[in-house]
Design a protein around this motif. Structure first.
Motif, PDB file in Angstrom:
ATOM      1  N   GLY A   1       1.035  -1.299  -0.017  1.00  0.00           N
ATOM      2  CA  GLY A   1      -0.086   0.069  -0.073  1.00  0.00           C
ATOM      3  C   GLY A   1       0.926   1.195  -0.071  1.00  0.00           C
ATOM      4  O   GLY A   1       1.737   1.192   0.472  1.00  0.00           O
ATOM      5  N   CYS A   2       0.385   2.338  -0.726  1.00  0.00           N
ATOM      6  CA  CYS A   2       1.257   3.548  -0.755  1.00  0.00           C
ATOM      7  C   CYS A   2       1.696   4.001   0.841  1.00  0.00           C
ATOM      8  O   CYS A   2       2.794   4.359   0.769  1.00  0.00           O
ATOM      9  CB  CYS A   2       0.171   4.622  -1.337  1.00  0.00           C
ATOM     10  SG  CYS A   2      -0.503   4.195  -2.842  1.00  0.00           S
ATOM     11  N   HIS A   3       0.667   4.025   1.607  1.00  0.00           N
ATOM     12  CA  HIS A   3       1.340   4.295   3.007  1.00  0.00           C
ATOM     13  C   HIS A   3       2.168   3.676   3.683  1.00  0.00           C
ATOM     14  O   HIS A   3       2.740   3.973   4.512  1.00  0.00           O
ATOM     15  CB  HIS A   3      -0.268   4.593   3.764  1.00  0.00           C
ATOM     16  CG  HIS A   3      -0.891   3.005   4.107  1.00  0.00           C
ATOM     17  ND1 HIS A   3      -1.610   2.447   2.936  1.00  0.00           N
ATOM     18  CD2 HIS A   3      -1.008   2.332   5.130  1.00  0.00           C
ATOM     19  CE1 HIS A   3      -1.867   1.192   3.596  1.00  0.00           C
ATOM     20  NE2 HIS A   3      -1.482   1.162   4.640  1.00  0.00           N
ATOM     21  N   GLU A   4       2.430   2.336   3.166  1.00  0.00           N
ATOM     22  CA  GLU A   4       3.251   1.600   4.082  1.00  0.00           C
ATOM     23  C   GLU A   4       4.785   2.180   3.808  1.00  0.00           C
ATOM     24  O   GLU A   4       5.660   1.904   4.777  1.00  0.00           O
ATOM     25  CB  GLU A   4       3.422   0.104   3.369  1.00  0.00           C
ATOM     26  CG  GLU A   4       2.045  -0.603   3.768  1.00  0.00           C
ATOM     27  CD  GLU A   4       2.189  -2.054   3.197  1.00  0.00           C
ATOM     28  OE1 GLU A   4       3.089  -2.732   3.588  1.00  0.00           O
ATOM     29  OE2 GLU A   4       1.060  -2.259   2.488  1.00  0.00           O
ATOM     30  N   CYS A   5       5.027   2.852   2.824  1.00  0.00           N
ATOM     31  CA  CYS A   5       6.123   3.582   2.646  1.00  0.00           C
ATOM     32  C   CYS A   5       6.448   5.039   2.816  1.00  0.00           C
ATOM     33  O   CYS A   5       6.870   5.615   3.546  1.00  0.00           O
ATOM     34  CB  CYS A   5       6.801   3.393   1.097  1.00  0.00           C
ATOM     35  SG  CYS A   5       7.267   1.649   0.684  1.00  0.00           S
TER      36      CYS A   5
ATOM     37  N   SER B   1      13.056   6.802   1.440  1.00  0.00           N
ATOM     38  CA  SER B   1      14.374   5.966   1.493  1.00  0.00           C
ATOM     39  C   SER B   1      15.617   6.878   1.856  1.00  0.00           C
ATOM     40  O   SER B   1      16.591   6.583   1.828  1.00  0.00           O
ATOM     41  CB  SER B   1      14.824   5.639   0.051  1.00  0.00           C
ATOM     42  OG  SER B   1      14.947   6.658  -0.757  1.00  0.00           O
ATOM     43  N   TYR B   2      15.159   8.190   2.465  1.00  0.00           N
ATOM     44  CA  TYR B   2      16.193   9.146   2.707  1.00  0.00           C
ATOM     45  C   TYR B   2      15.825   9.731   4.095  1.00  0.00           C
ATOM     46  O   TYR B   2      14.789  10.173   4.265  1.00  0.00           O
ATOM     47  CB  TYR B   2      16.486  10.442   1.919  1.00  0.00           C
ATOM     48  CG  TYR B   2      17.700  11.066   2.121  1.00  0.00           C
ATOM     49  CD1 TYR B   2      19.106  10.745   1.761  1.00  0.00           C
ATOM     50  CD2 TYR B   2      17.507  12.213   3.029  1.00  0.00           C
ATOM     51  CE1 TYR B   2      20.011  11.493   2.388  1.00  0.00           C
ATOM     52  CE2 TYR B   2      18.516  12.912   3.284  1.00  0.00           C
ATOM     53  CZ  TYR B   2      19.842  12.586   3.162  1.00  0.00           C
ATOM     54  OH  TYR B   2      21.036  13.470   3.468  1.00  0.00           O
TER      55      TYR B   2
ATOM     56  N   THR C   1      12.066   0.788   4.562  1.00  0.00           N
ATOM     57  CA  THR C   1      11.438   0.622   3.244  1.00  0.00           C
ATOM     58  C   THR C   1      12.093  -0.416   2.262  1.00  0.00           C
ATOM     59  O   THR C   1      11.839  -1.343   2.214  1.00  0.00           O
ATOM     60  CB  THR C   1      11.013   2.146   2.917  1.00  0.00           C
ATOM     61  OG1 THR C   1      12.490   2.786   2.703  1.00  0.00           O
ATOM     62  CG2 THR C   1      10.210   2.881   3.563  1.00  0.00           C
ATOM     63  N   CYS C   2      12.740   0.407   1.591  1.00  0.00           N
ATOM     64  CA  CYS C   2      13.845  -0.759   0.545  1.00  0.00           C
ATOM     65  C   CYS C   2      14.590  -1.680   1.358  1.00  0.00           C
ATOM     66  O   CYS C   2      14.682  -2.615   0.683  1.00  0.00           O
ATOM     67  CB  CYS C   2      14.724   0.320  -0.244  1.00  0.00           C
ATOM     68  SG  CYS C   2      14.120   2.018  -0.749  1.00  0.00           S
ATOM     69  N   GLY C   3      14.991  -1.313   2.450  1.00  0.00           N
ATOM     70  CA  GLY C   3      15.800  -2.078   3.208  1.00  0.00           C
ATOM     71  C   GLY C   3      15.136  -3.541   3.735  1.00  0.00           C
ATOM     72  O   GLY C   3      15.734  -4.514   4.098  1.00  0.00           O
ATOM     73  N   THR C   4      13.941  -3.437   3.754  1.00  0.00           N
ATOM     74  CA  THR C   4      13.194  -4.634   4.185  1.00  0.00           C
ATOM     75  C   THR C   4      13.223  -5.761   3.348  1.00  0.00           C
ATOM     76  O   THR C   4      13.301  -7.236   3.761  1.00  0.00           O
ATOM     77  CB  THR C   4      11.680  -4.660   4.350  1.00  0.00           C
ATOM     78  OG1 THR C   4      11.130  -3.988   3.289  1.00  0.00           O
ATOM     79  CG2 THR C   4      11.312  -3.615   5.612  1.00  0.00           C
TER      80      THR C   4
ATOM     81  N   ILE D   1      21.884  -4.166   0.024  1.00  0.00           N
ATOM     82  CA  ILE D   1      22.091  -3.016  -0.647  1.00  0.00           C
ATOM     83  C   ILE D   1      22.099  -1.958   0.704  1.00  0.00           C
ATOM     84  O   ILE D   1      22.894  -1.264   0.829  1.00  0.00           O
ATOM     85  CB  ILE D   1      21.268  -2.800  -1.684  1.00  0.00           C
ATOM     86  CG1 ILE D   1      21.613  -3.949  -2.908  1.00  0.00           C
ATOM     87  CG2 ILE D   1      21.859  -1.134  -2.244  1.00  0.00           C
ATOM     88  CD1 ILE D   1      20.549  -3.523  -3.960  1.00  0.00           C
ATOM     89  N   ALA D   2      21.117  -2.072   1.483  1.00  0.00           N
ATOM     90  CA  ALA D   2      20.508  -0.869   2.295  1.00  0.00           C
ATOM     91  C   ALA D   2      21.695  -1.106   3.324  1.00  0.00           C
ATOM     92  O   ALA D   2      21.848   0.054   3.969  1.00  0.00           O
ATOM     93  CB  ALA D   2      19.202  -1.029   2.810  1.00  0.00           C
TER      94      ALA D   2
END
Lengths: 97, 372
Positions: free
Chosen positions: B26-30, B52-53, B59-62, B67-68
């Motif tokens: 969902g949009c709100h999750e990020c 992500s900043y 977010t991305c790191g999950t 990479i994160a």
């Protein structure tokens, strides 16, 4: 393989299985068992795919609004009007960054 | 790069819902906010534009945890070398130093990137805007992302936008940035490098041009003669952009600005200021960078009292490489050609001390060859 590809492959497998059942004489219990297993497999493959595709949009005003260009134009104009002539960046910046 | 209209910057392609990984969220999750609220004003309360900043771990790191975990050591996020260079030049007095640090953070560090500002949107430093309707881009598009920031130097050189200078030969072979600059280099590897030339997985010409020293190679002799003496760019770069005297401040409305006094196209060979085992060449191409003694004087007087600790002509790898260049046409196009070398007369008086180790002493200029 994409989800669509998986679904298509499962569909093909089911069709082949039905044809096979016609060609080979099988015991009824095996025949029905195989059909149920295949139907279940297809159902399980289809269900999460549809769920995933829906997640971003279901009852989600973010999605319905941000995919509607007309609405976004209206809102961004509203924002710009409210902001007035306030510049976003300094006019004093000179030269290449 | 074409600017985006305000609504284009936030338009989401409905195809995004078909993204089997990211579309499932969902949009709100990020981004936060309230997806059930039909009023856009209240729905956006608490919305995070770039989740992500500065920390992508939730977010991305999950999913992209590998990479994160190195995120903070990516130069695109940390801008660590720029910080180190300014720190070295800054006055050691704590009060002064902290003012320089705050100014650097506010101005220079505004040009950072993040996972999102390469793979989902244009970088904020170029006014942002979603790339392709929020469809995730595995390879960031060159002109909307890479050269949007690295424009006045790398972009102009590579794309052939300097008048009279052809584009980089690799551009003509349809290479995008990621052909040489791989994800490992962009994402950081957990190590705290002093500068980008030290990054282990950075590009090397020899990665592709392996056979230049082979006996059968057309120019093997020339390559052997110059091996470890000059960098590849000394022979194969065209003239490139140089900037001078950047000053930062805030205008009457409190908006940040910068002023670059001038930029000029030139080609200069200097003494390698970063000579190491990995970079053994004595001569390299050097580029003038925008820093000046008074860069931060709007915020603090004499902020860079250690200005002379580092040169203002820096090791450079211009991105307008050609096989044939004016300086490699003949031996004497370079040998004995003083114009190509960074001499004392080329350096502003107030920068002489800072550049003493980069300026080429006349006796080191290779002599003209009689057999040319």
């Amino acid at each position: 393989m994409s989800r669509q590809g998986v679904m298509q492959a499962a569909g093909n497998a089911l069709a082949f299985a039905v044809q096979d059942q016609r060609r080979i004489k099988m015991k009824p219990i095996i025949k029905y068992g195989a059909s149920i297993v295949l139907t279940l497999a297809v159902f399980l493959l289809v269900l999460p795919a549809r769920h995933a595709a829906w997640s971003a949009q279901e009852e989600n005003h973010c999605f319905t609004c941000h995919t509607n260009a007309r609405k976004l134009i209206q809102i961004t104009r509203e924002i710009a009007k409210a902001r007035g002539d306030k510049p976003g960046a300094s006019a004093e910046t000179e030269g290449e960054g | 790069m074409e600017p985006l209209a305000p609504h284009e910057k936030i338009f989401v392609d409905s195809e995004f819902a078909e993204d089997e990984n990211h579309g499932a969220l969902g949009c709100h999750e990020c981004h936060g906010g309230n997806p059930k609220d039909p009023n856009w004003k209240t729905a956006h309360k608490g919305v995070i534009k770039d989740p992500s900043y500065p920390d992508p771990s939730s977010t991305c790191g999950t999913c992209h945890d590998d990479i994160a975990e190195n995120y903070e050591t990516s130069f695109h996020v940390s801008l660590a070398p720029s910080k180190k260079m300014i720190n070295m030049r800054a006055d050691p007095d704590k009060a002064v130093h902290s003012k320089v640090d705050a100014a650097r953070e506010s101005h220079c560090n505004a040009c950072h990137s993040s996972c999102g500002q390469c793979h989902i949107s244009r970088p904020e430093s170029v006014e942002g805007g979603l790339l392709d309707g929020h469809l995730f881009q595995k390879r960031p598009p060159m002109q909307e992302v890479c050269t949007a920031c690295h424009g006045s130097r790398i972009g102009k050189e590579y794309l052939g936008e300097i008048e009279g200078v052809p584009p980089d030969i690799h551009k003509q072979k349809y290479f995008k940035c990621d052909k040489c600059h791989k994800a490992d280099e962009m994402h950081g590897d957990g190590k705290d490098y002093a500068n980008r030339y030290d990054v282990e997985n950075g590009p090397k010409c020899l990665d592709c041009h392996k056979d230049i020293y082979d006996a059968k190679s057309e120019n093997a002799k020339n390559h052997w003669i110059h091996k470890d003496q000059v960098s590849c760019h000394v022979c194969h770069s065209m003239p490139y952009n140089n900037c001078t005297s950047c000053h930062v401040g805030k205008d009457k409305q409190g908006l940040k600005f910068y002023k670059i006094k001038g930029s000029f196209i030139d080609f200069k060979i200097g003494i390698n200021p970063l000579r190491t085992e990995k970079r053994p060449e004595r001569f390299v191409t050097v580029r003038h960078i925008p820093v000046d003694q008074g860069t931060f004087k709007f915020y603090v007087k004499n902020g860079l009292t250690n200005f002379d600790k580092l040169p203002t002509w820096k090791l450079a790898t211009p991105h307008n490489v050609r096989r044939k260049t004016p300086q490699n046409k003949t031996c004497n196009a370079c040998h004995g050609n003083e114009d190509l070398f960074l001499l004392k007369k080329d350096v502003k008086r107030e920068y002489l001390k800072a550049n003493k180790d980069v300026i080429v002493p006349p006796n080191l200029i290779p002599e003209k060859r009689r057999d040319d």
